[in-house]
Design a protein around this motif. Structure first.
Motif, PDB file in Angstrom:
ATOM      1  N   ASN A   1       4.491  -3.500 -20.364  1.00  0.00           N
ATOM      2  CA  ASN A   1       4.372  -3.787 -19.586  1.00  0.00           C
ATOM      3  C   ASN A   1       3.283  -3.072 -18.495  1.00  0.00           C
ATOM      4  O   ASN A   1       3.825  -1.730 -18.105  1.00  0.00           O
ATOM      5  CB  ASN A   1       5.080  -4.861 -18.156  1.00  0.00           C
ATOM      6  CG  ASN A   1       5.942  -5.655 -18.992  1.00  0.00           C
ATOM      7  OD1 ASN A   1       4.942  -6.076 -19.820  1.00  0.00           O
ATOM      8  ND2 ASN A   1       7.080  -6.627 -18.729  1.00  0.00           N
ATOM      9  N   ALA A   2       2.535  -3.352 -17.950  1.00  0.00           N
ATOM     10  CA  ALA A   2       1.945  -2.495 -16.866  1.00  0.00           C
ATOM     11  C   ALA A   2       1.511  -2.640 -15.324  1.00  0.00           C
ATOM     12  O   ALA A   2       1.137  -4.260 -15.179  1.00  0.00           O
ATOM     13  CB  ALA A   2       0.682  -2.288 -17.209  1.00  0.00           C
ATOM     14  N   TYR A   3       1.642  -2.385 -14.156  1.00  0.00           N
ATOM     15  CA  TYR A   3       1.339  -3.175 -12.927  1.00  0.00           C
ATOM     16  C   TYR A   3       0.844  -1.814 -12.022  1.00  0.00           C
ATOM     17  O   TYR A   3       0.625  -0.874 -12.498  1.00  0.00           O
ATOM     18  CB  TYR A   3       2.841  -3.236 -12.300  1.00  0.00           C
ATOM     19  CG  TYR A   3       3.929  -4.228 -13.512  1.00  0.00           C
ATOM     20  CD1 TYR A   3       3.555  -5.447 -13.001  1.00  0.00           C
ATOM     21  CD2 TYR A   3       4.551  -3.814 -13.438  1.00  0.00           C
ATOM     22  CE1 TYR A   3       4.548  -6.310 -13.101  1.00  0.00           C
ATOM     23  CE2 TYR A   3       5.406  -4.541 -14.594  1.00  0.00           C
ATOM     24  CZ  TYR A   3       5.497  -6.254 -14.489  1.00  0.00           C
ATOM     25  OH  TYR A   3       6.322  -6.819 -14.856  1.00  0.00           O
ATOM     26  N   ASP A   4       0.346  -2.765 -10.980  1.00  0.00           N
ATOM     27  CA  ASP A   4       0.324  -1.242 -10.452  1.00  0.00           C
ATOM     28  C   ASP A   4       0.237  -0.223  -8.986  1.00  0.00           C
ATOM     29  O   ASP A   4      -0.168   1.002  -9.109  1.00  0.00           O
ATOM     30  CB  ASP A   4      -0.679  -2.003  -9.275  1.00  0.00           C
ATOM     31  CG  ASP A   4      -0.320  -2.998  -7.821  1.00  0.00           C
ATOM     32  OD1 ASP A   4       1.102  -3.216  -7.892  1.00  0.00           O
ATOM     33  OD2 ASP A   4      -0.748  -4.294  -7.094  1.00  0.00           O
ATOM     34  N   ILE A   5       2.119  -0.587  -9.600  1.00  0.00           N
ATOM     35  CA  ILE A   5       2.370   1.220  -9.575  1.00  0.00           C
ATOM     36  C   ILE A   5       2.988   1.620 -10.171  1.00  0.00           C
ATOM     37  O   ILE A   5       3.653   2.774 -10.111  1.00  0.00           O
ATOM     38  CB  ILE A   5       3.794   0.589  -8.363  1.00  0.00           C
ATOM     39  CG1 ILE A   5       4.466  -0.216  -9.360  1.00  0.00           C
ATOM     40  CG2 ILE A   5       3.014   0.319  -6.855  1.00  0.00           C
ATOM     41  CD1 ILE A   5       5.902  -0.355  -8.272  1.00  0.00           C
TER      42      ILE A   5
END
Length: 553
Positions: free
Chosen positions: A542-546
């Protein structure tokens, strides 16, 4: 304070006659006109007078104390001994040989001394005597009559009972009260004509000398058991189970059962402390391991070391990526420190010591422009874009790369000749030796120390790396909390039970797909997420904006 104890003893007195011995020879004393023997006895047919001489019964004045009267005029011959007061102290007031019928009833009480032959059935030698107190402590109860040998009673079988509170006369003493009732008659026999044949047919005492064992009051129970504070269950001196007993309360800081059940005590608590109050009125000992000293890290009563006055940071030794800071070898405290932190989470326990070898760590999170170099080298994949992601956005070259997953972060560190830090390395670089709450110490969190969205900071996206110099860690690392979170090597575990204590990453075998992330992102608005001990996790894909990272070496 006086307390009632009760000991139950029941005496059943049974009077029984023993068969006459075949013969019993006596010396010449005891014949008519001569002195009675040393026991006050005379030959058969004679009685011992008050002058201690043997006389015929007819010559003896009537001294009976009973109320029976002989009103008959027949040939009733009294074959007993009229003055025998051992069995019949009442006395027959009629003539011994009046020819009538003895219709009187002897209502006197036994209690005199038998002046007859010691071998007759009414003689005390042939009757089990009452219990007697021996030496003031032993109650002797006779089980049967004795044998008459040369005018002496011998071989009386008996049982001895030790009286707890001593004895007097014929019974054990005790602080309890006699709950028995004498239901017998001391002399209930009828005079059948023979004064000596009158036997006490009553029952001496059908009750109990004591009312039995009484359950103790709480105060007595507590004193006997030695308890001075609450003890919910126990057994009293009668074998009765007691519940909900309160033996008192303990003075502060003592608590009930801290050391022994039912006893006030205090168990010192010096967890994580090297000085100060042990919560029992004492002082915690200095247990710091060099190079740490008590209070050396800036927190009173806590082990720690003073970091270098000027953190040692400089260009990456690999020539790739930004500056790196030195973190010296040695122990540090990992996890939530309850001495300075009231927001501890279960995943941050237990608070424990870890010894980490020397290493270097990136001063800043990897930036957008630094990550682009790896992409241009066709080693790293493109980061996700759009929706707050920084890759390819003009003006955000010095912002941290975000929207990056764990696999891409590891690829970049490998390309740069580095690696992802272990979780313990990241935490030591963030908080130093002394177990502080935040990278900058234990001061409260505000907008000058971190890029976050609390305290009306108004951050809706990332900021240039290093823009909050007040948030520097003991070793010079910036943005440890805030801006973006940092991927580390370790797999996810619910707490630190079983974690390595040598600074290595905690990896499953085979390695799982869920990884630990540390720090906090720009939109976090809860203070507990920006603490140095705070932990989180995510699927490595997973990858998030934080989602960001920094490398170690």
């Amino acid at each position: 304070m006086r307390h009632l104890f009760s000991i139950g003893l029941t005496f059943g007195l049974a009077i029984s006659a023993i068969s006459l011995l075949a013969s019993c020879s006596l010396p010449d004393v005891g014949v008519e006109g001569n002195p009675c023997n040393d026991k006050g006895f005379c030959r058969k047919g004679l009685v011992c007078s008050p002058q201690q001489l043997c006389v015929k019964p007819a010559d003896l004045p009537n001294e009976g104390g009973g109320t029976g009267k002989d009103s008959g005029h027949g040939n009733d011959k009294d074959t007993g001994h009229p003055a025998d007061a051992g069995s019949d102290a009442g006395g027959d007031t009629g003539p011994m040989e009046d020819g009538g019928t003895d219709t009187g009833t002897d209502a006197g009480s036994d209690g005199g001394t038998d002046g007859g032959d010691p071998c007759v059935t009414s003689n005390p030698c042939q009757i089990a005597p009452d219990p007697e107190c021996i030496d003031g402590t032993t109650l002797r109860s006779y089980q049967a009559a004795g044998s008459c040998v040369n005018g002496e009673c011998i071989n009386r079988p008996y049982d001895d009972t030790t009286c707890t509170f001593g004895c007097t006369v014929d019974r054990c003493d005790g602080p309890g009260s006699d709950g028995g009732t004498d239901a017998g008659n001391q002399d209930a026999g009828a005079d059948t004509g023979d004064l000596d044949a009158d036997i006490d047919a009553g029952t001496a005492d059908t009750g109990s000398i004591d009312a039995g064992c009484l359950t103790e009051v709480d105060g007595v129970y507590c004193a006997r058991m030695g308890f001075n504070c609450s003890e919910n269950t126990g057994t009293d001196n009668c074998g009765n189970t007691r519940t909900n007993v309160n033996c008192g309360t303990c003075p502060n800081p003592q608590t009930c059962g801290a050391v022994l059940p039912g006893i006030c005590g205090c168990a010192p608590n010096c967890t994580g402390k090297c000085g100060g109050d042990d919560q029992c009125g004492g002082t915690c000992s200095d247990n710091c391991v060099a190079p740490e000293t008590c209070g050396g890290g800036g927190t009173q009563d806590m082990c720690g070391c003073v970091p270098p006055a000027c953190p040692v940071c400089g260009p990456s030794p690999t020539g790739k990526g930004g500056d790196m800071c030195d973190v010296p070898a040695g122990p540090f405290w990992m996890g939530c420190n309850i001495a300075v932190d009231s927001e501890c989470q279960s995943s941050e326990n237990p608070y424990h010591q870890v010894t980490v070898p020397a290493f270097k760590i990136d001063k800043y999170a990897v930036t957008t422009i630094e990550y682009k170099a790896c992409v241009d080298a066709t080693v790293c994949p493109f980061a996700f874009n759009g929706g707050g992601c920084n890759q390819g956005i003009a003006g955000k070259e010095d912002h941290p790369i975000n929207c990056i997953n764990w696999t891409s972060a590891r690829a970049y560190c490998w390309w740069a000749g580095k690696r992802l830090p272990s979780e313990s390395e990241w935490e030591k670089a963030t908080r130093g030796f002394d177990g502080r709450k935040y990278p900058w110490g234990n001061d409260s969190l505000d907008c000058d120390h971190a890029v976050w969205n609390g305290a009306a900071c108004g951050n809706s996206g990332t900021a240039t790396v290093g823009s909050k110099p007040k948030g520097v860690s003991p070793y010079g690392m910036l943005d440890a909390v805030g801006n973006v979170v940092n991927w580390v090597q370790d797999n996810t575990h619910p707490d630190y039970n079983g974690a390595p204590t040598n600074g290595s990453a905690w990896l499953d075998n085979p390695e799982g797909g869920n990884r630990v992330v540390r720090g906090a992102g720009f939109y976090i608005n809860t203070t507990h997420r920006l603490r140095a001990s705070s932990r989180n996790n995510n699927d490595q894909a997973n990858a998030y904006d934080i989602s960001g990272f920094r490398c170690a070496k």
